[in-house]
Scaffold this motif. Structure first.
Motif, PDB file in Angstrom:
ATOM      1  N   GLY A 118       2.461 -16.158  17.570  1.00  0.00           N
ATOM      2  CA  GLY A 118       1.757 -15.653  16.399  1.00  0.00           C
ATOM      3  C   GLY A 118       2.353 -14.341  15.921  1.00  0.00           C
ATOM      4  O   GLY A 118       3.559 -14.113  16.015  1.00  0.00           O
ATOM      5  N   GLU A 119       1.503 -13.443  15.438  1.00  0.00           N
ATOM      6  CA  GLU A 119       1.984 -12.159  14.936  1.00  0.00           C
ATOM      7  C   GLU A 119       2.523 -11.273  16.051  1.00  0.00           C
ATOM      8  O   GLU A 119       3.293 -10.341  15.801  1.00  0.00           O
ATOM      9  N   HIS A 120       2.150 -11.569  17.287  1.00  0.00           N
ATOM     10  CA  HIS A 120       2.587 -10.743  18.411  1.00  0.00           C
ATOM     11  C   HIS A 120       3.918 -11.215  19.006  1.00  0.00           C
ATOM     12  O   HIS A 120       4.570 -10.447  19.725  1.00  0.00           O
ATOM     13  N   GLY A 121       4.298 -12.443  18.746  1.00  0.00           N
ATOM     14  CA  GLY A 121       5.560 -12.977  19.268  1.00  0.00           C
ATOM     15  C   GLY A 121       6.229 -13.832  18.208  1.00  0.00           C
ATOM     16  O   GLY A 121       6.259 -15.073  18.304  1.00  0.00           O
ATOM     17  N   ILE A 122       6.791 -13.184  17.207  1.00  0.00           N
ATOM     18  CA  ILE A 122       7.228 -13.889  16.004  1.00  0.00           C
ATOM     19  C   ILE A 122       8.457 -14.772  16.221  1.00  0.00           C
ATOM     20  O   ILE A 122       8.785 -15.591  15.361  1.00  0.00           O
ATOM     21  N   ASP A 123       9.130 -14.619  17.368  1.00  0.00           N
ATOM     22  CA  ASP A 123      10.314 -15.452  17.621  1.00  0.00           C
ATOM     23  C   ASP A 123      10.020 -16.617  18.562  1.00  0.00           C
ATOM     24  O   ASP A 123      10.930 -17.402  18.870  1.00  0.00           O
ATOM     25  N   LEU A 124       8.795 -16.739  19.034  1.00  0.00           N
ATOM     26  CA  LEU A 124       8.492 -17.753  20.053  1.00  0.00           C
ATOM     27  C   LEU A 124       8.828 -19.159  19.581  1.00  0.00           C
ATOM     28  O   LEU A 124       9.483 -19.929  20.294  1.00  0.00           O
ATOM     29  N   GLU A 125       8.403 -19.518  18.375  1.00  0.00           N
ATOM     30  CA  GLU A 125       8.654 -20.874  17.894  1.00  0.00           C
ATOM     31  C   GLU A 125      10.142 -21.122  17.678  1.00  0.00           C
ATOM     32  O   GLU A 125      10.650 -22.212  17.990  1.00  0.00           O
ATOM     33  N   ASP A 126      10.865 -20.137  17.163  1.00  0.00           N
ATOM     34  CA  ASP A 126      12.301 -20.302  16.956  1.00  0.00           C
ATOM     35  C   ASP A 126      13.036 -20.452  18.286  1.00  0.00           C
ATOM     36  O   ASP A 126      13.967 -21.254  18.403  1.00  0.00           O
ATOM     37  N   VAL A 127      12.617 -19.680  19.293  1.00  0.00           N
ATOM     38  CA  VAL A 127      13.225 -19.800  20.621  1.00  0.00           C
ATOM     39  C   VAL A 127      13.002 -21.209  21.166  1.00  0.00           C
ATOM     40  O   VAL A 127      13.915 -21.836  21.723  1.00  0.00           O
ATOM     41  N   ALA A 128      11.782 -21.734  20.993  1.00  0.00           N
ATOM     42  CA  ALA A 128      11.475 -23.083  21.463  1.00  0.00           C
ATOM     43  C   ALA A 128      12.361 -24.121  20.773  1.00  0.00           C
ATOM     44  O   ALA A 128      12.860 -25.063  21.414  1.00  0.00           O
ATOM     45  N   LYS A 129      12.588 -23.949  19.478  1.00  0.00           N
ATOM     46  CA  LYS A 129      13.439 -24.898  18.746  1.00  0.00           C
ATOM     47  C   LYS A 129      14.876 -24.838  19.242  1.00  0.00           C
ATOM     48  O   LYS A 129      15.521 -25.867  19.454  1.00  0.00           O
ATOM     49  N   VAL A 130      15.391 -23.631  19.437  1.00  0.00           N
ATOM     50  CA  VAL A 130      16.764 -23.468  19.903  1.00  0.00           C
ATOM     51  C   VAL A 130      16.943 -24.095  21.284  1.00  0.00           C
ATOM     52  O   VAL A 130      17.978 -24.720  21.575  1.00  0.00           O
ATOM     53  N   LYS A 162      -7.579 -12.012  20.802  1.00  0.00           N
ATOM     54  CA  LYS A 162      -8.813 -11.221  20.865  1.00  0.00           C
ATOM     55  C   LYS A 162      -8.794 -10.307  22.080  1.00  0.00           C
ATOM     56  O   LYS A 162      -9.143  -9.120  21.991  1.00  0.00           O
ATOM     57  N   THR A 163      -8.373 -10.853  23.222  1.00  0.00           N
ATOM     58  CA  THR A 163      -8.299 -10.043  24.440  1.00  0.00           C
ATOM     59  C   THR A 163      -7.272  -8.938  24.288  1.00  0.00           C
ATOM     60  O   THR A 163      -7.498  -7.796  24.710  1.00  0.00           O
ATOM     61  N   PHE A 164      -6.134  -9.268  23.669  1.00  0.00           N
ATOM     62  CA  PHE A 164      -5.116  -8.238  23.430  1.00  0.00           C
ATOM     63  C   PHE A 164      -5.689  -7.095  22.607  1.00  0.00           C
ATOM     64  O   PHE A 164      -5.469  -5.914  22.914  1.00  0.00           O
ATOM     65  N   ALA A 165      -6.439  -7.409  21.551  1.00  0.00           N
ATOM     66  CA  ALA A 165      -7.001  -6.371  20.683  1.00  0.00           C
ATOM     67  C   ALA A 165      -7.965  -5.479  21.468  1.00  0.00           C
ATOM     68  O   ALA A 165      -7.958  -4.249  21.306  1.00  0.00           O
ATOM     69  N   GLU A 166      -8.777  -6.083  22.330  1.00  0.00           N
ATOM     70  CA  GLU A 166      -9.713  -5.309  23.149  1.00  0.00           C
ATOM     71  C   GLU A 166      -8.959  -4.409  24.122  1.00  0.00           C
ATOM     72  O   GLU A 166      -9.296  -3.226  24.301  1.00  0.00           O
TER      73      GLU A 166
END
Length: 243
Positions: free
Chosen positions: A102-114, A222-226
């Motif tokens: 998500g907004e906290h790991g913006i490259d995660l999906e691209d890494v998975a594709k690669v 949510k937990t990260f924000a807390e």
């Protein structure tokens, strides 16, 4: 019979520093010898040394050339390197929470594709890792960790970002890292942690130290924000699970 270790190379670094090089590549065994020598110098100081800086594969030793010369210091460093053996046991182990994707790991999906897999698989592999803090550098508190799953080894980005968020957890090459303050990065951003590995007015200023063990655990946004709000108030740190 005890193993005979290859002596390190001594390399002049300007007129007031020596690089004690144990390997020419990233090597966990060499890194353990670097940290062992650093600890031994701290325990048995050599007159004239002003600072030591451990890295993945070498120890940079700053010295006052008025107090000690290159050759004399080099002899003492080689003698200590022969005695400095990695310490087994009593390793501090930290558990660090991470909000992946998500907004906290913006490259995660691209890494998975690669890597031809899914984001969930990337997270599972990253969380399953058993990491060691090999060195601290680049910016205050930036922790370079060895032990990344070989499946996740990935060249750094061709277009580094000029600014990435504080707390970013990323991968680059054969490493993963914990970024404490906002700054540039060419690594792939998988997530963020609320843990402040560096706080100037805290004791200790640096939470992680070279040689520490680290594991990650996944938390939701949510937990990260807390946790981030608590960390901002000085109430939240990583969990020390051992020794």
């Amino acid at each position: 019979m005890a193993e005979t270790l290859k002596p390190p190379r001594l390399l002049p670094s300007g007129d007031s520093a020596i690089t004690v090089e144990f390997s020419r590549s990233i090597d966990d065994a060499a890194n353990r010898r670097v940290l062992a020598l650093d600890r031994l110098i701290a325990a048995e100081p050599i007159g004239g040394i002003t600072e030591t800086v451990p890295t993945y594969r070498s120890l940079l030793v700053h010295y006052d050339p008025v107090r000690i010369g290159f050759d004399a210091l080099g002899e003492q460093l080689l003698a200590r390197a022969a005695r400095a053996l990695p310490v087994a046991g009593n390793t501090r182990r930290w558990r660090i929470p991470v909000a992946y994707g998500g907004e906290h790991g913006i490259d995660l999906e691209d890494v998975a594709k690669v890597l031809n897999t899914t984001p969930d698989d990337i997270v599972a592999r990253h969380v399953a890792g058993d990491y060691r803090v090999a060195m601290i550098g680049f910016t205050p508190g930036w922790s370079y960790l060895s032990g990344l799953d070989q499946f996740l080894h990935l060249p750094r980005r061709q277009d580094p970002r000029l600014l990435t968020p504080a707390g970013t957890i990323s991968i680059g090459g054969v490493q993963t890292g914990v970024q404490c303050i906002a700054g540039p990065s060419g690594w792939h951003l998988l997530g963020r942690t609320a843990v402040r590995t560096y706080q100037l007015h805290r004791d200790p200023i640096f939470l992680l130290e070279p040689g520490d063990a680290v594991t990650f655990t996944a938390v939701d946004a949510k937990t990260f924000a807390e946790q981030d709000r608590a960390a901002e108030a000085g109430e939240f740190v990583a969990e020390l699970v051992a020794p």
